[in-house]
Design a protein around this motif. Structure first.
Motif, PDB file in Angstrom:
ATOM      1  N   PRO A  79     -15.080  -1.153   8.826  1.00  0.00           N
ATOM      2  CA  PRO A  79     -15.228  -0.746   7.422  1.00  0.00           C
ATOM      3  C   PRO A  79     -14.140  -1.312   6.507  1.00  0.00           C
ATOM      4  CG  PRO A  79     -15.147   1.155   8.929  1.00  0.00           C
ATOM      5  CD  PRO A  79     -14.667  -0.033   9.674  1.00  0.00           C
ATOM      6  N   VAL A  80     -14.521  -1.493   5.234  1.00  0.00           N
ATOM      7  CA  VAL A  80     -13.594  -1.950   4.190  1.00  0.00           C
ATOM      8  C   VAL A  80     -13.925  -1.192   2.907  1.00  0.00           C
ATOM      9  CG1 VAL A  80     -12.742  -3.903   2.833  1.00  0.00           C
ATOM     10  CG2 VAL A  80     -13.516  -4.259   5.190  1.00  0.00           C
ATOM     11  N   GLN A  81     -12.894  -0.685   2.245  1.00  0.00           N
ATOM     12  CA  GLN A  81     -13.099   0.011   0.977  1.00  0.00           C
ATOM     13  C   GLN A  81     -12.750  -0.919  -0.183  1.00  0.00           C
ATOM     14  OE1 GLN A  81     -10.666   3.507   0.231  1.00  0.00           O
ATOM     15  NE2 GLN A  81     -12.218   4.379  -1.118  1.00  0.00           N
ATOM     16  N   ILE A  82     -13.686  -1.055  -1.125  1.00  0.00           N
ATOM     17  CA  ILE A  82     -13.486  -1.894  -2.313  1.00  0.00           C
ATOM     18  C   ILE A  82     -13.346  -0.985  -3.530  1.00  0.00           C
ATOM     19  CG2 ILE A  82     -14.465  -3.682  -3.794  1.00  0.00           C
ATOM     20  CD1 ILE A  82     -13.667  -4.672  -1.026  1.00  0.00           C
ATOM     21  N   THR A  83     -12.305  -1.219  -4.318  1.00  0.00           N
ATOM     22  CA  THR A  83     -12.073  -0.439  -5.535  1.00  0.00           C
ATOM     23  C   THR A  83     -11.989  -1.393  -6.718  1.00  0.00           C
ATOM     24  OG1 THR A  83     -10.818   1.221  -4.283  1.00  0.00           O
ATOM     25  CG2 THR A  83     -10.573   1.233  -6.684  1.00  0.00           C
ATOM     26  N   VAL A  84     -12.836  -1.169  -7.720  1.00  0.00           N
ATOM     27  CA  VAL A  84     -12.843  -1.995  -8.925  1.00  0.00           C
ATOM     28  C   VAL A  84     -12.399  -1.125 -10.097  1.00  0.00           C
ATOM     29  CG1 VAL A  84     -14.206  -3.455 -10.459  1.00  0.00           C
ATOM     30  CG2 VAL A  84     -14.744  -3.375  -8.009  1.00  0.00           C
ATOM     31  N   THR A  85     -11.332  -1.546 -10.777  1.00  0.00           N
ATOM     32  CA  THR A  85     -10.775  -0.783 -11.887  1.00  0.00           C
ATOM     33  C   THR A  85     -11.002  -1.522 -13.206  1.00  0.00           C
ATOM     34  OG1 THR A  85      -8.608  -1.842 -11.564  1.00  0.00           O
ATOM     35  CG2 THR A  85      -9.012   0.230 -10.402  1.00  0.00           C
ATOM     36  N   GLU A  86     -10.653  -0.854 -14.307  1.00  0.00           N
ATOM     37  CA  GLU A  86     -10.785  -1.480 -15.625  1.00  0.00           C
ATOM     38  C   GLU A  86      -9.846  -2.675 -15.723  1.00  0.00           C
ATOM     39  OE1 GLU A  86     -10.123   1.362 -18.672  1.00  0.00           O
ATOM     40  OE2 GLU A  86     -11.912   2.538 -18.222  1.00  0.00           O
ATOM     41  N   PRO A  87     -10.229  -3.697 -16.488  1.00  0.00           N
ATOM     42  CA  PRO A  87      -9.359  -4.873 -16.619  1.00  0.00           C
ATOM     43  C   PRO A  87      -8.070  -4.528 -17.338  1.00  0.00           C
ATOM     44  CG  PRO A  87     -11.185  -5.007 -18.174  1.00  0.00           C
ATOM     45  CD  PRO A  87     -11.474  -3.836 -17.274  1.00  0.00           C
ATOM     46  N   LYS A  88      -7.008  -5.238 -16.990  1.00  0.00           N
ATOM     47  CA  LYS A  88      -5.727  -5.038 -17.657  1.00  0.00           C
ATOM     48  C   LYS A  88      -5.803  -5.530 -19.094  1.00  0.00           C
ATOM     49  CE  LYS A  88      -2.749  -5.370 -13.573  1.00  0.00           C
ATOM     50  NZ  LYS A  88      -1.632  -6.113 -12.943  1.00  0.00           N
ATOM     51  N   ARG A  89      -5.212  -4.767 -19.987  1.00  0.00           N
ATOM     52  CA  ARG A  89      -5.189  -5.167 -21.394  1.00  0.00           C
ATOM     53  C   ARG A  89      -3.918  -5.951 -21.700  1.00  0.00           C
ATOM     54  NH1 ARG A  89      -7.352   0.263 -24.593  1.00  0.00           N
ATOM     55  NH2 ARG A  89      -9.367   0.413 -23.528  1.00  0.00           N
ATOM     56  N   SER A 139      -6.525  -2.876  21.724  1.00  0.00           N
ATOM     57  CA  SER A 139      -5.224  -3.420  21.306  1.00  0.00           C
ATOM     58  C   SER A 139      -5.425  -4.681  20.471  1.00  0.00           C
ATOM     59  CB  SER A 139      -4.357  -3.722  22.522  1.00  0.00           C
ATOM     60  OG  SER A 139      -5.025  -4.622  23.407  1.00  0.00           O
ATOM     61  N   ALA A 140      -6.461  -5.449  20.791  1.00  0.00           N
ATOM     62  CA  ALA A 140      -6.835  -6.635  20.008  1.00  0.00           C
ATOM     63  C   ALA A 140      -8.345  -6.539  19.763  1.00  0.00           C
ATOM     64  CB  ALA A 140      -6.479  -7.915  20.739  1.00  0.00           C
ATOM     65  N   PRO A 141      -8.749  -5.880  18.677  1.00  0.00           N
ATOM     66  CA  PRO A 141     -10.174  -5.637  18.423  1.00  0.00           C
ATOM     67  C   PRO A 141     -10.993  -6.927  18.343  1.00  0.00           C
ATOM     68  CG  PRO A 141      -8.801  -4.331  16.961  1.00  0.00           C
ATOM     69  CD  PRO A 141      -7.903  -5.296  17.639  1.00  0.00           C
ATOM     70  N   ASP A 142     -12.230  -6.852  18.826  1.00  0.00           N
ATOM     71  CA  ASP A 142     -13.128  -8.008  18.752  1.00  0.00           C
ATOM     72  C   ASP A 142     -13.426  -8.375  17.302  1.00  0.00           C
ATOM     73  OD1 ASP A 142     -13.412  -8.271  21.546  1.00  0.00           O
ATOM     74  OD2 ASP A 142     -14.878  -6.640  21.565  1.00  0.00           O
ATOM     75  N   VAL A 143     -13.454  -7.368  16.438  1.00  0.00           N
ATOM     76  CA  VAL A 143     -13.669  -7.580  15.007  1.00  0.00           C
ATOM     77  C   VAL A 143     -12.661  -6.727  14.250  1.00  0.00           C
ATOM     78  CG1 VAL A 143     -15.285  -7.399  13.083  1.00  0.00           C
ATOM     79  CG2 VAL A 143     -16.125  -8.022  15.341  1.00  0.00           C
ATOM     80  N   SER A 144     -12.020  -7.290  13.242  1.00  0.00           N
ATOM     81  CA  SER A 144     -11.039  -6.561  12.446  1.00  0.00           C
ATOM     82  C   SER A 144     -10.977  -7.175  11.054  1.00  0.00           C
ATOM     83  CB  SER A 144      -9.649  -6.604  13.102  1.00  0.00           C
ATOM     84  OG  SER A 144      -9.202  -7.940  13.229  1.00  0.00           O
ATOM     85  N   VAL A 145     -10.158  -6.580  10.191  1.00  0.00           N
ATOM     86  CA  VAL A 145      -9.984  -7.107   8.835  1.00  0.00           C
ATOM     87  C   VAL A 145      -8.495  -7.226   8.534  1.00  0.00           C
ATOM     88  CG1 VAL A 145     -12.154  -6.317   7.849  1.00  0.00           C
ATOM     89  CG2 VAL A 145     -10.206  -4.763   7.915  1.00  0.00           C
ATOM     90  N   ASN A 188     -21.369   0.222  15.833  1.00  0.00           N
ATOM     91  CA  ASN A 188     -20.346  -0.074  16.832  1.00  0.00           C
ATOM     92  C   ASN A 188     -19.084  -0.500  16.095  1.00  0.00           C
ATOM     93  OD1 ASN A 188     -21.955   0.143  19.386  1.00  0.00           O
ATOM     94  ND2 ASN A 188     -23.144  -1.455  18.368  1.00  0.00           N
ATOM     95  N   ILE A 189     -18.191   0.451  15.886  1.00  0.00           N
ATOM     96  CA  ILE A 189     -16.991   0.207  15.080  1.00  0.00           C
ATOM     97  C   ILE A 189     -15.800  -0.086  15.990  1.00  0.00           C
ATOM     98  CG2 ILE A 189     -15.369   1.240  13.451  1.00  0.00           C
ATOM     99  CD1 ILE A 189     -17.665   2.745  12.208  1.00  0.00           C
ATOM    100  N   ARG A 190     -15.054  -1.106  15.623  1.00  0.00           N
ATOM    101  CA  ARG A 190     -13.867  -1.492  16.375  1.00  0.00           C
ATOM    102  C   ARG A 190     -12.617  -1.175  15.558  1.00  0.00           C
ATOM    103  NH1 ARG A 190     -17.304  -1.189  19.455  1.00  0.00           N
ATOM    104  NH2 ARG A 190     -18.022  -2.715  21.011  1.00  0.00           N
ATOM    105  N   VAL A 191     -11.630  -0.530  16.202  1.00  0.00           N
ATOM    106  CA  VAL A 191     -10.374  -0.191  15.531  1.00  0.00           C
ATOM    107  C   VAL A 191      -9.211  -0.589  16.434  1.00  0.00           C
ATOM    108  CG1 VAL A 191     -11.397   1.705  14.225  1.00  0.00           C
ATOM    109  CG2 VAL A 191     -10.353   2.175  16.434  1.00  0.00           C
TER     110      VAL A 191
END
Length: 270
Positions: free
Chosen positions: A212-222, A118-124, A23-26
């Protein structure tokens, strides 16, 4: 395990690759994106997005890599295709199907309930969050007042593993901690000691609602360190000054050398 959904004239196989009944809320009037999982054996098959309460009357809205109101992008290496849109109305709410075209066999997929509010019950606060390997990230999940006392969870799409309030190790070097702010009607997910394998799709869950949430992990900054050059020593400075003087007036130097040579000749006595 694959469960058959038998409807007049059509058979759709609901596979465990999907999350199941979500049950996705947008938010209405805003762009959005959701992931659809599929079995890795179907990475070469065409994927599509379909709307309808029943599969028999489902209307195909888009195929992967075809322009339209919905944009579908396939990521075979992750066994995921995404469904992206620019603007949905509340009238777009309904049942949708993430499906794979098999050809000669029943199609494979699963359905979800998408509700546009217009005002989702759950959001990010942000549907896409990035961090560096070894670092930390936080995700803020928002919910309406009616869900204040409901169970809050942070779940990963690919393995359907969920974490609730408290701290749970996700791997040897990373952890997930969830803190619920009752007064602020939100809960915060903190992921520490990030690893590249933590990249992927997750969802905030409040009771039976998800976002849904997308997580992106990149290489550490040098980090680069600039080392300042040391000033020359007095002897080096004198040598450099003499060298510059020599280069500017070679005739004078030759004359000095000549005089020194002449003056140093021994006297001859008759």
């Amino acid at each position: 395990m694959i469960n058959p959904l038998i409807l007049p004239g059509i058979l759709l196989l609901i596979s465990d690759a999907g999350i199941g009944s979500m049950n996705i809320r947008v938010k209405s009037g805003s762009p959005g994106i959701i992931p659809c999982l599929y079995d890795k054996k179907h990475k070469e098959n065409r994927k599509y997005w379909c709307k309808g309460t029943h599969w028999v009357s489902c209307q195909i809205l888009a195929y992967t890599n075809e322009p339209g109101e919905y944009s579908l992008t396939d990521y075979p290496a992750q066994s995921i295709f995404t469904v992206q849109w620019k603007n949905l109305k509340t009238s777009d709410s309904g049942y949708y199907w993430c499906a794979v075209e098999i050809g000669g066999s029943p199609d494979d997929g699963y359905y979800l309930n998408l509700k546009v509010q217009s005002a989702p019950d759950v959001s990010v606060a942000s549907s896409s969050v990035s961090g560096h390997e070894g670092g930390d990230i936080s995700v803020q999940c928002l919910y309406s007042s009616g869900y204040q006392n409901k169970v809050k969870q942070w779940c990963r799409y690919k393995d359907k593993r969920c974490y609730t309030v408290g701290r749970t190790d996700t791997s040897q070097n990373s952890s997930v901690q969830i803190r619920d702010d009752d007064g602020g009607r939100s809960f915060t997910v903190l992921m520490t000691g990030l690893r590249r394998t933590d990249s992927g799709w997750y969802f905030c869950s409040v009771e039976d609602l998800q976002v849904p949430v997308q997580i992106t992990v990149t290489e550490p900054k040098r980090a680069f360190t600039t080392i300042a050059a040391a000033p020359p020593t007095p002897s080096e400075a004198d040598i450099d000054t003499t060298q510059q003087s020599t280069n500017r007036n070679p005739t004078s130097v030759n004359k000095i050398i000549y005089n020194m040579t002449t003056d140093s000749r021994p006297e001859t006595h008759k």
